[in-house]
Write an enzyme that holds these catalytic residues in place. Structure first.
Site, mmCIF file in Angstrom:
data_model
loop_
_atom_site.group_PDB
_atom_site.id
_atom_site.type_symbol
_atom_site.label_atom_id
_atom_site.label_comp_id
_atom_site.label_asym_id
_atom_site.label_seq_id
_atom_site.Cartn_x
_atom_site.Cartn_y
_atom_site.Cartn_z
ATOM 1 N N GLU A 83 0.818 -1.223 0.000
ATOM 2 C CA GLU A 83 0.000 0.000 0.000
ATOM 3 C C GLU A 83 0.849 1.270 0.000
ATOM 4 O OE1 GLU A 83 -2.957 -0.318 3.089
ATOM 5 O OE2 GLU A 83 -4.202 -1.582 1.834
ATOM 6 N N GLU A 109 -6.152 -8.053 -0.680
ATOM 7 C CA GLU A 109 -6.643 -8.150 0.696
ATOM 8 C C GLU A 109 -8.155 -7.983 0.633
ATOM 9 O OE1 GLU A 109 -4.734 -5.383 3.339
ATOM 10 O OE2 GLU A 109 -2.739 -5.902 2.586
#
Ligand code: GAL
Length: 646
Positions: free
Chosen positions: A142, A300
């Site tokens: 991220e 995710e």
């Protein structure tokens, strides 16, 4: 469709690894992501690598038929590294070093960090280059746009500016720096937006460029890592995982040099009570597919109630784990990896729930996940299909930056209008692409172009051309407002789009939290919020006029024939139900087939190709839904997905 899990063996006792892997295998897990935060265990001391445990985990998974995604562990360098190289910690806006002991706090331009990162990536990629179980590589975790304010980053920022403008005079002109005596006379005077002073007081042209630089800086780092991986594994499949964070990189640039998109999908577990609130998860999925206009991964996926540094949120209700994974598949994902196998027992995120709770007793959520794994196997044939859409919505990261820099009026935010339009098209069972303004427009029949705020001559030209050739375009308020430098254009709004829409904005009223009204020809009245463009038509016809304020009776929504096509202009932000109505009329006028009568938040998408057609009908609500499509009566439980393959 492949289902996987995010697994952190470094956090669990060795005695659990095989038991966990056995259960993964029995459940039908096919892919496991490993190691994105494991640097301190992979290199416990400077230059002493300890990969044996990771070899063993990969071996345990391989023996059970599972594949692996390996991550470069660069998000979290070990504390011994920071001790040796304290300067490598990011510098905050206020000039202080970020506090250590959290994560993602390395400066991605720091020479020491890059040296150590290169060494471990080189070691890791050599070690697993021939390992057939490793099917993909994830860069870091991220990564956000680079908002580090250290001397190295300031230097990089100035280099970025120099290569864009060559001279400070050109910067002054582009930014309109004469205001408030802000003209630079040397490069050294150009600093990043330091300090606690509120950003809106800073020059928006300068702020937009800083956002562009911050995105470019992280993209450069991502490409640097990708090159390192490819040096040892030329055919590696490389990605990085993204989410909608505060400092978002420009996704289109970010993925240009990578092989596939990965998105971290955490739909809300508490649906909003107010139906006017935009909560469509499908929007983000379509946006992710549109970045490369290709299949993507969820790296995710929601598995339980959220909560880490924030208070805990509600748990996933029955149907959500399965429904949201299948929804991602229906919108173009082909692999969905669930975060995480088991709740962490320690660390700041111990209350962010995975598939199995701290008790290590698989419960309701796990049973639903197991069921999903079974269903996913039956969908293998659909993996080679594509989502073909007649409708596209344009999304511009730069317009979004500009809106964040200047939020226009109370309550206004960039994503609202794209989401309202998306949810209206979704209501009629259409596939919708969300694409870059720079993407090819051919093949679409309708293009919604909300808030074309920063003006790019090439995009303008292609929208005119698209409409002239018979396409339908939907333009909204806050279009044509700025030039590419985020400076106002001295023409009547929507400036470059005026001939296309056959109208101009006489004046506007940023109504913010207040409410105005508009009226359609049949007398029906709808509320307006945030913004009202008061229009003056030239060649356009009026679809709706204001029904309140001093501009009562003036046009609010218009339609113009341009060449062989049609251009709509929506001058305000109105109720969801009016977008539905408008879109229905637009589809009818464009002679496009659609499904009528779907309940709100019931979505239909189709994937086609290779002789297969799959229709997905998803109930994205927490209530049972009954409806008919033609002669077919359908009942869906909360979050149920019905899939028909032919
Ligand atoms: C994601 C992140 C994960 C984990 C998760 C839950 O955004 O990539 O590492 O932090 O959120 O908080």
């Amino acid at each position: 469709m492949r289902i996987g899990v995010d697994y952190y063996p470094e956090a669990w006792d060795r005695s659990l690894w095989e038991k966990d892997a056995d259960l993964m295998q029995q459940t039908g897990v096919e892919i496991v992501r490993l190691a994105e935060f494991a640097w301190c265990r992979l290199e416990p001391k400077d230059g002493e690598f300890a990969f044996e445990w990771l070899d063993e985990v990969i071996d345990i998974l391989t023996k059970r038929g599972m594949k692996v995604v390996l991550c470069t562990p660069t998000n979290c360098p070990p504390l011994w590294f920071y001790e040796k190289h304290p300067d490598s910690v990011q510098t905050e806006k206020d000039g202080r070093k970020t506090r250590k002991g959290i994560r993602g706090h390395r400066c991605i331009n720091n020479a020491d960090f890059l040296r150590y990162a290169e060494r471990i990536i080189d070691f890791m990629t050599k070690r697993y280059a021939d390992n057939k179980s490793v099917v993909a590589w994830q860069i870091d975790n991220e990564l956000e746009a680079n908002f580090c304010f250290c001397d190295t980053c300031i230097g990089k920022y100035r280099v970025w500016l120099k290569s864009k403008y060559s001279t400070v005079e050109a910067v002054n002109k582009a930014y309109g720096n004469v205001m408030w005596s802000g003209e630079y006379s040397s490069w050294k005077q150009i600093e990043p937006p330091f300090g606690s002073y509120p950003d809106p007081w800073l020059n928006p042209s300068y702020m937009l460029d800083f956002n562009r630089y911050a995105s470019d800086s992280v993209v450069e780092h991502i490409n640097w890592q990708a090159d390192l991986i490819r040096k040892n594994i030329p055919d590696a499949k490389i990605t990085t995982n993204v989410w909608f964070c505060t400092n978002m990189p420009n996704f289109y640039d970010e993925f240009r040099g990578l092989d596939f998109i990965s998105y971290d999908n955490y739909p809300t577990t508490r649906l909003p009570d107010n139906p006017e609130e935009c909560y469509t998860h499908a929007f983000h999925l379509d946006l992710m597919r549109g970045v490369k206009r290709d299949k993507f991964w969820i790296m995710e996926e929601l598995s339980g109630g959220l909560g880490c540094w924030a208070p805990m949120g509600r748990t996933t209700s029955p149907g959500m784990i399965k429904g949201y994974s299948l929804q991602a598949f229906a919108h173009g994902a082909d692999t969905v990896v669930h975060f995480r196998w088991r709740n962490a027992a320690g660390g700041a995120e111990m209350h962010w729930h995975g598939l199995i709770d701290h008790s290590n007793v698989p419960g309701r959520r796990f049973a639903e996940f197991a069921d999903l794994c079974k269903d996913a196997k039956a969908l293998k044939a659909v993996c080679n299909t594509e989502i073909k859409s007649d409708v596209a919505i344009l999304y511009s990261p730069e317009d979004e930056y500009a809106f964040k820099i200047q939020p226009q009026t109370n309550g206004m935010y960039y994503m609202e209008q794209p989401m309202l339009l998306h949810s209206a098209f979704t209501k009629y069972g259409l596939n919708v692409d969300i694409i870059d303004q720079r993407a090819d427009f051919s093949g679409y029949r309708i293009i919604a172009a909300p808030q074309m705020y920063l003006t790019n001559a090439d995009v303008v030209r292609r929208l005119y051309e698209f409409t002239e050739n018979g396409g339908t375009v939907i333009i909204t308020n806050r279009s044509g407002v700025k030039d590419e430098f985020n400076k106002c254009i001295m023409q009547q709004l929507p400036t470059a789009y005026r001939s296309l829409i056959g109208a101009y904005v006489e004046e506007y009223d940023p109504i913010g939290w207040d409410e105005a009204r508009l009226k359609l020809a049949d007398g029906s009245v709808y509320k307006c919020r945030r913004w009202c463009d008061v229009l003056h038509t030239e060649t356009a016809e009026v679809i709706a006029e204001y029904d309140s304020e001093f501009y009562k009776g003036k046009p609010a929504i218009t339609r113009n024939t341009y060449g062989n096509g049609t251009a709509y202009y929506i001058g305000t932000i109105t109720e969801k139900s009016l977008y539905n109505r408008l879109v229905r009329d637009i589809l009818t006028q464009a002679d496009m087939p659609f499904v009528d009568g779907l309940p709100d938040n019931v979505e239909i998408t189709t994937r086609t190709g290779n002789g297969t057609q799959a229709r997905f009908i998803f109930n994205n609500t927490n209530k049972e839904q009954h409806f008919s499509i033609g002669s077919e009566d359908i009942t869906l439980a909360p979050f149920e997905m019905k899939i028909d393959i032919s």
